[in-house]
Design a protein around this motif. Sequence first.
Motif, PDB file in Angstrom:
ATOM      1  N   VAL A 174     -10.291  -6.402  -3.459  1.00 51.11           N
ATOM      2  CA  VAL A 174      -9.871  -4.658  -3.762  1.00 51.11           C
ATOM      3  C   VAL A 174     -10.599  -4.050  -4.887  1.00 51.11           C
ATOM      4  O   VAL A 174     -11.489  -4.741  -5.581  1.00 51.11           O
ATOM      5  CB  VAL A 174      -8.715  -4.526  -4.288  1.00 51.11           C
ATOM      6  N   ASP A 210      -3.543   6.652  -7.242  1.00 46.04           N
ATOM      7  CA  ASP A 210      -2.418   7.327  -8.704  1.00 46.04           C
ATOM      8  C   ASP A 210      -2.853   6.308  -9.685  1.00 46.04           C
ATOM      9  O   ASP A 210      -1.777   6.199 -10.675  1.00 46.04           O
ATOM     10  CB  ASP A 210      -1.907   6.959  -8.078  1.00 46.04           C
ATOM     11  N   PHE A 212       1.107  -0.627  -0.531  1.00 48.84           N
ATOM     12  CA  PHE A 212      -0.012  -0.195  -0.056  1.00 48.84           C
ATOM     13  C   PHE A 212       0.933   1.101  -0.483  1.00 48.84           C
ATOM     14  O   PHE A 212       1.840   1.468   0.659  1.00 48.84           O
ATOM     15  CB  PHE A 212      -0.932   0.147   0.767  1.00 48.84           C
ATOM     16  N   GLN A 213       0.638   2.560  -0.656  1.00 48.67           N
ATOM     17  CA  GLN A 213       0.890   3.521  -0.706  1.00 48.67           C
ATOM     18  C   GLN A 213       0.975   4.138   1.331  1.00 48.67           C
ATOM     19  O   GLN A 213       0.284   3.977   1.781  1.00 48.67           O
ATOM     20  CB  GLN A 213       0.330   4.277  -0.943  1.00 48.67           C
ATOM     21  N   ASP A 248      -6.965  -5.371  -9.804  1.00 50.31           N
ATOM     22  CA  ASP A 248      -8.104  -3.916 -10.565  1.00 50.31           C
ATOM     23  C   ASP A 248      -9.290  -5.371 -10.222  1.00 50.31           C
ATOM     24  O   ASP A 248      -9.419  -5.549 -10.622  1.00 50.31           O
ATOM     25  CB  ASP A 248      -7.610  -3.679 -11.909  1.00 50.31           C
ATOM     26  N   GLU A 291      -6.099   8.110   2.961  1.00 55.78           N
ATOM     27  CA  GLU A 291      -5.944   6.566   3.375  1.00 55.78           C
ATOM     28  C   GLU A 291      -6.619   6.635   4.533  1.00 55.78           C
ATOM     29  O   GLU A 291      -5.525   6.794   5.341  1.00 55.78           O
ATOM     30  CB  GLU A 291      -4.322   6.748   2.640  1.00 55.78           C
ATOM     31  N   SER A 294     -12.149   3.031  -4.266  1.00 59.11           N
ATOM     32  CA  SER A 294     -11.047   2.584  -4.029  1.00 59.11           C
ATOM     33  C   SER A 294     -10.550   2.538  -2.592  1.00 59.11           C
ATOM     34  O   SER A 294     -10.852   2.787  -1.281  1.00 59.11           O
ATOM     35  CB  SER A 294     -10.220   3.158  -4.221  1.00 59.11           C
ATOM     36  N   TYR A 308      -9.785   4.349   0.290  1.00 63.35           N
ATOM     37  CA  TYR A 308      -9.040   5.770  -0.202  1.00 63.35           C
ATOM     38  C   TYR A 308     -10.096   6.763  -0.974  1.00 63.35           C
ATOM     39  O   TYR A 308     -10.567   6.213  -1.242  1.00 63.35           O
ATOM     40  CB  TYR A 308      -8.645   5.860  -1.108  1.00 63.35           C
ATOM     41  N   TRP A 320      -3.277  -2.653  -7.498  1.00 63.16           N
ATOM     42  CA  TRP A 320      -2.984  -3.140  -6.060  1.00 63.16           C
ATOM     43  C   TRP A 320      -1.921  -4.164  -5.926  1.00 63.16           C
ATOM     44  O   TRP A 320      -1.962  -5.353  -6.844  1.00 63.16           O
ATOM     45  CB  TRP A 320      -4.132  -3.501  -5.428  1.00 63.16           C
ATOM     46  N   LYS A 323      -5.711   2.130  -7.377  1.00 60.70           N
ATOM     47  CA  LYS A 323      -4.861   2.613  -6.280  1.00 60.70           C
ATOM     48  C   LYS A 323      -5.657   4.398  -6.915  1.00 60.70           C
ATOM     49  O   LYS A 323      -5.876   4.359  -7.963  1.00 60.70           O
ATOM     50  CB  LYS A 323      -4.315   3.052  -5.820  1.00 60.70           C
ATOM     51  N   ASN A 328      -1.354  11.162  -4.276  1.00 57.93           N
ATOM     52  CA  ASN A 328      -3.056  10.403  -4.441  1.00 57.93           C
ATOM     53  C   ASN A 328      -4.095  11.430  -4.470  1.00 57.93           C
ATOM     54  O   ASN A 328      -5.363  11.682  -4.491  1.00 57.93           O
ATOM     55  CB  ASN A 328      -3.507   9.563  -3.340  1.00 57.93           C
ATOM     56  N   SER A 354     -10.078  -1.859  -0.361  1.00 60.91           N
ATOM     57  CA  SER A 354      -9.338  -3.113  -0.098  1.00 60.91           C
ATOM     58  C   SER A 354      -9.826  -4.139   1.797  1.00 60.91           C
ATOM     59  O   SER A 354      -9.945  -3.147   2.208  1.00 60.91           O
ATOM     60  CB  SER A 354      -7.943  -3.227   0.527  1.00 60.91           C
TER      61      SER A 354
END
Length: 345
Positions: free
Chosen positions: A217, A223, A25-26, A247, A38, A206, A55, A227, A221, A33, A208
Motif C-alpha cells: 500500500v 480519511d 476498503f471503503q 501505513d 476511488e 494513496s 484514491y 489500510w 487512506k 474521503n 494499493s
Amino acid sequence: MTKLPKRTIVGVLVAALLIVAAIFFQQQGNGGNGDAFELRRSEFLMSTVVEALVYTEDEALGQDALSAAYRRAAELEAIMDRHQSDSDVAKINAAAGQNPVAVSEETFEVIRQGVEFGQMTGGAFDITVAPVMDLWGFGSGENRVPDEEELERALELVDYRKIHLDEERLEVFLEKEGMELDLGGIAKGYIVDQALLTMQEMGIESASFDAGGDIRVLGIKPDGTPWRIGIRDPRDRTNLAAIVELDDQSVVTSGDYERFFMEDGQRYHHILDPDTGFPTRGLTSVTVLGKDAITTDTLSTGLFVMGLESGMELIESLADTEAIFITDDGQVHTSSGLDDQVEIL
C-alpha cells in the motif's frame, strides 16, 4: 513466475478473490474521503488476479496511473518468467554451465537480491530450486511424489552460491549445466513494488496493489486511517486468523494451502526445503510485514522453510520487519514489534 495449467486457473481466481475480499476498503464514491475518487482495476497477470486501487482527486490521473502500473507489471513479468522462452531467466537457464548471459538491470537486481536473501536465510530461500519444483509437478499440474534417486540428482543442482554475477556487465552465469532459476518467490514482490513506484512517480499518494496476496500500500487512506488487511485462517477459507494495519507498507503470506496435492492422506505443498527437496513441516502459514514487497515476498517463503524458532530469531534481528507464524496445531505467534499493528481473531 510459474505458469499454471488451465484447469487450475479457476481455483487460483477463486483463492485470489477471497484474499481481496478480506481487504477492508471503503465503498465506491467519496464515503468520507473528501473529494477523492476511488478507482479500482483488476487484471490477470503473473498467473493470478491482480487488484489495484487508487484514491485521487484527479480521476484522469488515477486512470492513467493504473494503466501505467499494469503496463510496468506486464513488462517485468515478461523478462522474469522462466517459462517464456525469450525472457532473461529462460536465456540464463538455457546457458547454464556454458556461458554468462547479459540481462536487464531489473532482472539482475532481482537475482542479486535473491542471492542476498539466500545468504540471509542460510539457504532456506533459494532461487535455484526450480529442478526440484519441476519434479513435484508444481506449476505443470502433473503432481507426484518423486523418488529418492530423482531428488538426489535434482538437489545437486540447487545452490544459490553457484550463481555468478558480473555487476559491471550485468551478466548472470549458472555454474552447472542443468541448473535453473525460478524467480517466482521474489519477482512478484519486486513487480508489486515497481507498480506502486510507477503510480507514486505520477503523483498518486494513496493506493494499493495486490498480486494474489502480495500486497503493498502507498500511504494511508484519504480519511487518515490505515489500510486494514485480513490474514486468512490456513485451515478455513471462510475465516480470518488476524487483521493487520498498514501505513505505506507491504504484507505477504506464504501458506501450505496455496498450492498442494493430497496422496495417501498426506498433504504435499509447494514450499520446498532446498536441503531435502521435500515440503517443509511445522507451519501452515507465515505472514511478513515490511517496507517493501520484495522483502516480504522472499522472507515469507524463507521463514516458512526455517520454521518457527529459527524464523522468529531472524525476524527479530531485522529492522522494520515483523511476522506472524501459524503452526500446524493452529497456534499463532507474532514478532515483538506487532503489538499495535495486529488483531488476532
